[in-house]
Design a protein around this motif. Structure first.
Motif, short mmCIF file in Angstrom:
data_model
loop_
_atom_site.label_atom_id
_atom_site.label_comp_id
_atom_site.label_asym_id
_atom_site.label_seq_id
_atom_site.Cartn_x
_atom_site.Cartn_y
_atom_site.Cartn_z
N GLU A 180 0.82 -1.22 0.00
CA GLU A 180 0.00 0.00 0.00
C GLU A 180 0.85 1.27 0.00
N THR A 182 3.38 1.95 -1.64
CA THR A 182 3.90 2.30 -2.96
C THR A 182 2.99 3.29 -3.70
N ILE A 183 1.75 3.46 -3.22
CA ILE A 183 0.83 4.39 -3.87
C ILE A 183 1.46 5.79 -3.95
N TYR A 186 3.78 6.80 -7.29
CA TYR A 186 3.31 7.00 -8.67
C TYR A 186 3.42 8.45 -9.15
N ILE A 204 3.62 1.89 -13.74
CA ILE A 204 2.84 0.99 -12.87
C ILE A 204 3.57 -0.34 -12.70
N TYR A 208 4.52 -1.76 -9.22
CA TYR A 208 3.57 -2.78 -8.77
C TYR A 208 4.13 -4.20 -8.93
N SER A 211 6.60 -4.91 -6.21
CA SER A 211 5.94 -5.21 -4.94
C SER A 211 5.35 -6.62 -4.95
N LEU A 466 -4.67 -4.74 -4.48
CA LEU A 466 -4.27 -3.33 -4.58
C LEU A 466 -4.24 -2.80 -6.01
N ILE A 467 -4.40 -3.68 -6.99
CA ILE A 467 -4.18 -3.26 -8.37
C ILE A 467 -5.16 -2.19 -8.82
N SER A 470 -4.04 1.15 -7.60
CA SER A 470 -2.83 1.57 -8.32
C SER A 470 -3.19 2.10 -9.71
N MET A 473 -4.65 5.57 -9.80
CA MET A 473 -3.69 6.66 -9.64
C MET A 473 -3.29 7.27 -10.98
N TRP A 481 -4.65 -3.36 -18.13
CA TRP A 481 -3.64 -3.98 -17.26
C TRP A 481 -3.60 -5.49 -17.48
#
Length: 506
Positions: A180, A182-183, A186, A204, A208, A211, A466-467, A470, A473, A481
């Motif tokens: 989380e 890492t948000i 970006y 991303i 991501y 992580s 969490l994707i 992310s 953002m 994705w």
């Protein structure tokens, strides 16, 4: 009239539903137990409890284990790697079902999570202290400043930036479950990559995927490796080499995959999966990028990250060489929290407030651990855990170890979709899954690795993780994705199966 869309329930609701289902199963599945063996280090003997509760004492030796057909090395009991009772193969006995009224069932359902919280208090305290420490580090801006400093040094060499950032984020993932947090990266990384000719997907992926592969191949992550190993009755350092190799190979694959895509976009921008958003994203990120707002990578922030990383090295040494467990590990991170006072440059009130806020952020994790333990308690009280284990044992007994490890990997892929909490899934599943390794004749750490790999690979794509946050953002849709990442997921999945097979064979 507004049409309601389906929203997948939270981990709390999923576990409560599981708890209710399990309670119902105690009225359907026959009650039964295995004889249990436990080592007494003070007397150097094995204590065996029969399904009906009678205790028998046996000599503490490898011969006793061989005679009882317990396929575990005696040294693992001696050094404390296995401290929990172990089911003895071939001793399952069906028992009379405990009589429970409707009121009794109602009481059991609401008491189980409370008892689960009590039983898990050591793990919960550890999680809350780690959360408090991470809250303080986030407040200092140390993580963000480190990434920003790297961005400046790698300007003009963005492929090198992909390598460095992915590696650092993976290290955070494998050591303390960096996800989380890492948000915040970006807004720093996306403008740099877009200006260099990449697209937002590269930014991303750099963060991501690093992580994801880090948490998937966790080595000392307290929220997955430590808790899962503890619940499985083994030392968390067992299987670490296998997971470390998985981390290195998986990270290299993710980096190469990201760089190849990025270079293709650089040469031909129309090959980007989000080419239709190119102008929109350039307006959004290149015009509003204010570098002066980013925190500077000062000496104090460098020291904060160094001390934090060193704490995990000390933790591994303490567990491996000094016999530490949750009490000592929690004390270590409390000590590190006090050391941070001298570098955080926060007032006393700010420091305490950020510690409490960080702990509060992980309070949900702590509650999930208690709820998941409650499921196990209901199964144990209803005496259906061993019945389920006996049934699964019959299914896997003739399985080759490699086939078995692959089977468990796919089981955890399915479970990982429904339960995104690594700690919750570990506490919920390990009491059932870990003993199956003894039946098949492989080490229990393979089960821990299969749990990590299976749940970890789901984090690449699962919308319950969490994707989606992310992607939000940078305004990229989920379907784009998936188009980007699914080939990589297949590659990483094959790698995981191969690594588990190696873990079985070595």
């Amino acid at each position: 009239m507004t049409k309601k869309t389906f929203s997948f329930p939270t981990a709390y609701t999923v576990i409560l539903i599981v708890m209710l289902i399990v309670l119902g199963l105690t009225y359907i599945i026959p009650a039964g137990k295995y004889a249990k063996l436990q080592y007494d280090p003070q007397s150097n003997v094995f204590l065996v409890e029969s399904p009906r509760g009678e205790l028998t004492e046996y000599e503490g030796s490898q011969k006793t284990l061989d005679d009882l057909r317990v396929n575990i090395d005696y040294s693992r009991f001696k050094d404390g790697s296995i401290s929990k009772p172990v089911g003895i193969p071939g001793t399952y006995e069906q028992l009379p079902r405990p009589s429970t009224s409707v009121l009794g069932a109602f009481t059991t359902f609401f008491k189980a999570p409370v008892q689960g919280l009590y039983d898990s208090i050591e793990i919960i305290a550890f999680v809350l202290v780690i959360g408090g420490l991470i809250g303080i580090i986030n407040k200092t801006g140390a993580f963000t400043a480190g990434i920003n400093a790297l961005s400046h040094k790698a300007s003009g060499k963005e492929s090198l930036l992909i390598i460095i950032i992915s590696t650092l984020v993976a290290i955070g993932g494998t050591s303390f479950g960096l996800a989380e947090e890492t948000i915040a990266f970006y807004p720093i990384i996306v403008p740099i990559f877009i200006a260099a000719g990449y697209d937002a997907l590269v930014a991303i992926a750099t963060i991501y995927l690093g992580s994801c592969i880090g948490t998937m191949a966790s080595t000392v992550n307290p929220f997955s490796t430590v808790i899962a190993s503890n619940t499985a009755g083994i030392d968390f350092t067992q299987g670490m080499i296998l997971r470390f190799v998985m981390l290195i190979v998986g990270l290299i694959i993710c980096i190469v995959y990201t760089i190849r895509y990025g270079e293709k976009v650089k040469k031909d921008p129309s090959s980007s999966y989000i080419y239709d958003q190119k102008e929109e994203l350039e307006r959004q990120f290149l015009s509003n990028n204010k570098d002066e707002d980013a925190p500077k990578f000062t000496l104090s922030r460098k020291m904060i990250l160094i001390i934090f990383a060193a704490a995990f090295v000390v933790m591994v040494y303490g567990v491996k060489e000094l016999g530490w467990w949750f009490e000592e590990m929690t004390a270590l991170f409390i000590l590190v929290t006090f050391i941070m006072i001298f570098f955080a440059k926060l007032s006393e009130k700010e420091f305490v407030s950020e510690f409490m806020n960080g702990a509060a952020d992980l309070l949900g994790v702590a509650i999930i651990i208690g709820l998941a333990r409650g499921v196990t308690i209901i199964m144990e009280n209803g005496m259906i855990s061993d019945t389920i284990l006996n049934s699964l044992s019959s299914s896997v007994a003739r399985m080759n170890g490699v086939v078995f490890s692959t089977f468990i990997f796919f089981v955890y892929i399915v479970l990982g979709f429904f339960i995104s909490s690594s700690s919750g899934l570990a506490v919920l599943s390990m009491p059932i899954m870990a003993p199956l390794a003894d039946v098949v004749g492989i080490s229990r750490d393979v089960i821990v690795s299969a749990y990590q790999f299976g749940q970890g690979i789901m984090s690449f794509i699962t919308p319950t993780g969490l994707i989606l946050a992310s992607l939000a953002m940078v305004n990229v849709t989920y379907d784009k994705w998936l188009k980007f990442v699914l080939p990589l997921v297949i590659i990483i999945g094959i790698l995981a199966i191969v690594m588990l097979a190696i873990g079985v064979l070595i």
